[in-house]
Design a protein around this motif. Structure first.
Motif, PDB file in Angstrom:
ATOM      1  N   ILE A  96       0.861  -1.176   0.000  1.00 39.99           N
ATOM      2  CA  ILE A  96       0.000   0.000   0.000  1.00 39.99           C
ATOM      3  C   ILE A  96       0.903   1.234   0.000  1.00 39.99           C
ATOM      4  N   LEU A  97       0.731   2.073  -1.019  1.00 39.42           N
ATOM      5  CA  LEU A  97       1.574   3.246  -1.202  1.00 39.42           C
ATOM      6  C   LEU A  97       0.719   4.506  -1.252  1.00 39.42           C
ATOM      7  N   PRO A  98       1.325   5.679  -1.063  1.00 38.14           N
ATOM      8  CA  PRO A  98       0.583   6.924  -1.301  1.00 38.14           C
ATOM      9  C   PRO A  98       0.059   6.976  -2.736  1.00 38.14           C
ATOM     10  N   ILE A  99      -0.982   7.758  -2.949  1.00 45.24           N
ATOM     11  CA  ILE A  99      -1.623   7.829  -4.264  1.00 45.24           C
ATOM     12  C   ILE A  99      -0.651   8.284  -5.349  1.00 45.24           C
ATOM     13  N   ARG A 100       0.400   9.026  -4.965  1.00 44.81           N
ATOM     14  CA  ARG A 100       1.361   9.517  -5.946  1.00 44.81           C
ATOM     15  C   ARG A 100       2.563   8.592  -6.119  1.00 44.81           C
ATOM     16  N   ALA A 101       2.569   7.438  -5.501  1.00 42.85           N
ATOM     17  CA  ALA A 101       3.754   6.582  -5.520  1.00 42.85           C
ATOM     18  C   ALA A 101       3.506   5.317  -6.327  1.00 42.85           C
ATOM     19  N   SER A 102       4.499   4.939  -7.117  1.00 40.41           N
ATOM     20  CA  SER A 102       4.571   3.644  -7.787  1.00 40.41           C
ATOM     21  C   SER A 102       5.908   3.612  -8.510  1.00 40.41           C
ATOM     22  N   LYS A 103       6.306   2.444  -8.941  1.00 42.57           N
ATOM     23  CA  LYS A 103       7.532   2.363  -9.733  1.00 42.57           C
ATOM     24  C   LYS A 103       7.408   3.201 -11.001  1.00 42.57           C
ATOM     25  N   GLY A 104       6.239   3.091 -11.661  1.00 44.41           N
ATOM     26  CA  GLY A 104       6.059   3.810 -12.917  1.00 44.41           C
ATOM     27  C   GLY A 104       6.145   5.310 -12.743  1.00 44.41           C
ATOM     28  N   LEU A 105       5.483   5.844 -11.708  1.00 45.66           N
ATOM     29  CA  LEU A 105       5.541   7.281 -11.469  1.00 45.66           C
ATOM     30  C   LEU A 105       6.949   7.713 -11.085  1.00 45.66           C
ATOM     31  N   ALA A 106       7.639   6.893 -10.315  1.00 46.85           N
ATOM     32  CA  ALA A 106       9.004   7.246  -9.909  1.00 46.85           C
ATOM     33  C   ALA A 106       9.934   7.292 -11.120  1.00 46.85           C
ATOM     34  N   VAL A 107       9.809   6.323 -12.026  1.00 44.14           N
ATOM     35  CA  VAL A 107      10.642   6.333 -13.233  1.00 44.14           C
ATOM     36  C   VAL A 107      10.406   7.610 -14.030  1.00 44.14           C
ATOM     37  N   ARG A 108       9.148   7.992 -14.175  1.00 42.60           N
ATOM     38  CA  ARG A 108       8.831   9.191 -14.963  1.00 42.60           C
ATOM     39  C   ARG A 108       9.266  10.469 -14.234  1.00 42.60           C
ATOM     40  N   PHE A 109       9.169  10.468 -12.930  1.00 45.35           N
ATOM     41  CA  PHE A 109       9.654  11.594 -12.140  1.00 45.35           C
ATOM     42  C   PHE A 109      11.153  11.795 -12.381  1.00 45.35           C
ATOM     43  N   VAL A 110      11.902  10.708 -12.335  1.00 40.82           N
ATOM     44  CA  VAL A 110      13.351  10.794 -12.548  1.00 40.82           C
ATOM     45  C   VAL A 110      13.658  11.253 -13.971  1.00 40.82           C
ATOM     46  N   ALA A 111      12.985  10.657 -14.965  1.00 43.69           N
ATOM     47  CA  ALA A 111      13.247  11.036 -16.354  1.00 43.69           C
ATOM     48  C   ALA A 111      12.936  12.514 -16.578  1.00 43.69           C
ATOM     49  N   ASP A 112      11.819  12.968 -16.046  1.00 43.95           N
ATOM     50  CA  ASP A 112      11.438  14.368 -16.208  1.00 43.95           C
ATOM     51  C   ASP A 112      12.419  15.284 -15.490  1.00 43.95           C
ATOM     52  N   ARG A 113      12.834  14.900 -14.291  1.00 40.21           N
ATOM     53  CA  ARG A 113      13.740  15.729 -13.486  1.00 40.21           C
ATOM     54  C   ARG A 113      15.075  15.919 -14.183  1.00 40.21           C
ATOM     55  N   TRP A 114      15.516  14.896 -14.922  1.00 38.63           N
ATOM     56  CA  TRP A 114      16.829  14.954 -15.562  1.00 38.63           C
ATOM     57  C   TRP A 114      16.750  15.184 -17.069  1.00 38.63           C
TER      58      TRP A 114
END
Length: 708
Positions: free
Chosen positions: A615-633
């Motif tokens: 159970i994760l926060p609504i904004r958390a998942s592997k997929g969202l984290a990957v996209r967060f990193v790609a967007d950040r960099w």
């Protein structure tokens, strides 16, 4: 940024009523975008929709961008996600992840992050919520037509639940609405009835405000008839050629050929009333058609029923049902009906707002409308007509006959409608109130910093992200070859892992297998992000995940669920709660989500290997984290290759990134096999990752699979 994905969206000559997906929502969004662009404190408004290449429709819908105002502040931006051809909205769901990824590319191309994202309808809501989460900006949602209410209405008509769920995709639609409401900071509704009777049906227990902001009408287009203009209207002849007594008042209905618009009941009411056919003509404007056989199934069914009813009641000469009309004909239709002394009728089973009602009122036309949603408030403000029960055939006929029988009352209603619209329903007033609501969101939103860290990430132009267990690890020979490939790639390739393991466990097992230190470590099922050999924490990601995260509420709720057992304390994280699930009593995920929502817990529920529940926060998942990193960099998502093997990799493997499922995958991923951008390798573990690198030529020019 506004998002409206389905139907046909262009700035001029709207094809409203062409099908069930091209209706009032599109006009509303376009009018709102233009009105916002007219305000000095709005610098830019982008309306994102779908780019479509299809010989059956105009080439306008394939244009990447279209300006909406002379100053260049507002534009339509068409994102080419999914197949190139036109699809009805129920077929768009598998491609929404691709939209999110390509919308992120658009944001990078623009060079600035939008202050607010506002999504319209469930499909855009699901995509817009994810996009807003990735960008860290406030998310605004308007449902327009909510699935639970629409489903309830269809069931009340006696329709079969399984049939309507299959036809209208109510399952994913309602879940998308729930998730949109989970994420929304603000909900824009058109009426108080929507708030009290429609949104109240959802398990939303969030801090999101609901603002009731009624839509507007363009008073330069919709105004009462003058004697000269009404007689010169070219469309008059189109209607009158159907009618034996063309001088009689018009009962005008303007709606899509959709069974939910309830036009058949209107026709029955007209045909069964003893005097209506001698009092007035019925004018049905229900979209455009050339041949019935070319219409979609729903519209074809509606038209066949209407034509059969006209024949059954022998209404030839009393009912006009033109095959074609243009958007420019619509204001004339209202004015012609008003000049005839007629009324406008909306008999829909459910009506969230009803733009046609305020257009008709602004044209001096009294209203007879369904006693639901928007019409209730419009008639309360304007006092220019009567409400009807859309299922009461006799009552509809009686109300229409009564409305047409008193000329003095008709004039009072017409004048009240004009005053009511001017007071309550202008686009300038709507945009002003709307912006006041948005300014409150923007003022308290914190933008995340984007300063670079010491890492290979700033120099890389592509990124490989692998799950650890049974993907990166498990095949020693394959791993040896993959590590050699990573060394040869040099600084152009960033390497990362995305795993359910906690950070210390991930680092330890990578060292045991002699895997070089990753540039990015996404751990704890996407709830933590660290960078480089020093494992520097991404300090923005935890703040990003705090959004509506209530850990205790999750623990209290799931303590009541049989078959779940908390994993050891070492596996619990600040933004992750993990359980063992009894494989003999697998959890009902829909029931878990319902329970959590009802207790005010806004979460992602991830089940994998038929044994583990996270159970994760609504904004958390592997997929969202990957996209967060790609967007950040600043790495384009189509230059990211992700590799996985199990259910908790599903979201990471979806979308516009390139993906490889290794040969030893879990059956939970089988549903991805038909995705163009997901490659199923035969090699196991790291050998399968290498196979994916070769399949996409990922270290070369990169082969980008395209949808047909």
């Amino acid at each position: 940024m506004h998002i409206s994905l389905h139907g046909l969206v262009r700035g001029t000559e709207l094809e409203l009523g062409r099908d069930a997906d091209t209706g009032g929502q599109i006009q509303y969004v376009l009018e709102l975008v233009r009105a916002l662009a007219g305000h000095d404190n709005v610098a830019r408004v982008d309306l994102l929709t779908r780019r479509i290449h299809d010989r059956r429709i105009a080439p306008d819908y394939a244009e990447p961008q279209e300006p909406l105002d002379a100053a260049g502040k507002a534009r339509i931006v068409r994102i080419p996600f999914g197949p190139r051809r036109y699809l009805r909205k129920e077929k768009l769901w598998p491609y929404l992840d691709c939209f999110v990824d390509l919308a992120l590319r658009h944001v990078r191309d623009v060079g600035r992050v939008p202050d607010v994202i506002h999504a319209h309808y469930a499909d855009a809501g699901l995509a817009g919520a994810r996009l807003a989460a990735l960008l860290g900006v406030p998310f605004v949602f308007t449902g327009h037509s909510l699935g639970r209410e629409k489903r309830r209405r269809l069931l009340d008509q006696g329709q079969d639940a399984a049939t309507i769920d299959e036809r209208y995709a109510f399952g994913p639609r309602i879940e998308a609405e729930e998730r949109s409401l989970d994420m929304a900071s603000l909900i824009i509704a058109s009426t108080q009835q929507e708030v009290e009777q429609q949104y109240a049906q959802y398990a939303r227990r969030s801090g999101a405000r609901i603002a009731v902001v009624p839509p507007g009408v363009d008073l330069s287009r919709f105004h009462p008839p003058s004697r000269s203009r009404s007689h010169k209207s070219a469309y008059r002849a189109t209607v009158e050629r159907f009618l034996r007594h063309p001088s009689r008042p018009w009962i005008l209905a303007l709606a899509r050929a959709d069974e939910r618009k309830n036009l058949a009941s209107l026709l029955r009411a007209y045909g069964e009333h003893p005097s209506l056919r001698t009092q007035a003509n019925l004018v049905l404007i229900a979209g455009n058609r050339e041949h019935l056989a070319q219409l979609d199934r729903g519209a074809r069914t509606v038209w066949r029923e209407l034509i059969e009813l006209i024949d059954d009641y022998d209404l030839y000469g009393h009912v006009a049902y033109p095959k074609q009309h243009s958007p420019d004909d619509v204001p004339d239709l209202y004015r012609l009906a008003a000049a005839s002394g007629g009324v406008f009728v909306n008999p829909a089973l459910t009506e969230p707002f009803g733009l046609t009602l305020i257009e008709a009122a602004a044209s001096g036309l009294p209203l007879i409308a369904t006693d639901d949603g928007g019409p209730q408030e419009i008639l309360r403000h304007c006092r220019n007509g009567r409400l009807i029960d859309p299922l009461d055939i006799e009552g509809i006929g009686t109300t229409l006959a009564t409305a047409l029988s008193d000329r003095a009352r008709w004039k009072r209603w017409a004048q009240r409608g004009l005053r009511g619209v001017a007071q309550h329903y202008t686009w300038h007033g709507h945009a002003t109130q709307y912006l006041r609501e948005l300014e409150r969101l923007v003022a308290r939103n914190r933008r995340r910093p984007r300063s670079p860290r010491k890492s290979r990430l700033p120099t890389a132009d592509r990124m490989l992200i692998c799950d650890i267990d049974n993907t990166l690890l498990g095949n020693p020979e394959g791993l040896k070859r993959l590590i050699a490939t990573l060394h040869q790639a040099g600084d152009q390739l960033a390497f990362g892992i995305a795993t359910g393991r906690r950070l210390d466990s991930a680092v330890r097992v990578l060292k045991e297998w002699d895997v070089p230190a990753p540039d990015v470590l996404i751990t704890a099922v996407g709830s933590e992000i660290h960078y480089g050999p020093t494992q520097t924490e991404d300090d923005e990601w935890p703040r990003h995940l705090d959004f509506r995260w209530d850990r205790q509420s999750v623990l209290d709720t799931l303590a009541e669920v049989p078959g779940l057992r908390l994993q050891p304390g070492s596996e619990q994280r600040a933004h992750k709660i993990s359980y063992f699930a009894d494989p003999q009593r697998p959890p009902d995920l829909d029931d878990l989500r319902r329970r959590l929502r009802e207790r005010g817990a806004h979460v992602n529920v991830i089940y994998s290997h038929d044994a583990y529940l996270d159970i994760l926060p609504i904004r958390a998942s592997k997929g969202l984290a990957v996209r967060f990193v790609a967007d950040r960099w600043g790495i384009d998502i189509d230059r990211v290759l992700v590799a996985g093997d199990s259910g908790n990799d599903t979201e990471m493997l979806s979308g516009h990134s390139l993906a490889v499922v290794v040969g030893n995958y879990s059956h939970e991923l089988e549903h991805l096999r038909q995705r163009k951008r997901v490659y199923f390798a035969s090699g196991h573990c790291a050998a399968g990752v290498l196979e994916g690198i070769e399949h996409y030529d990922f270290l070369g020019t990169i082969r980008q699979p395209q949808y047909d």
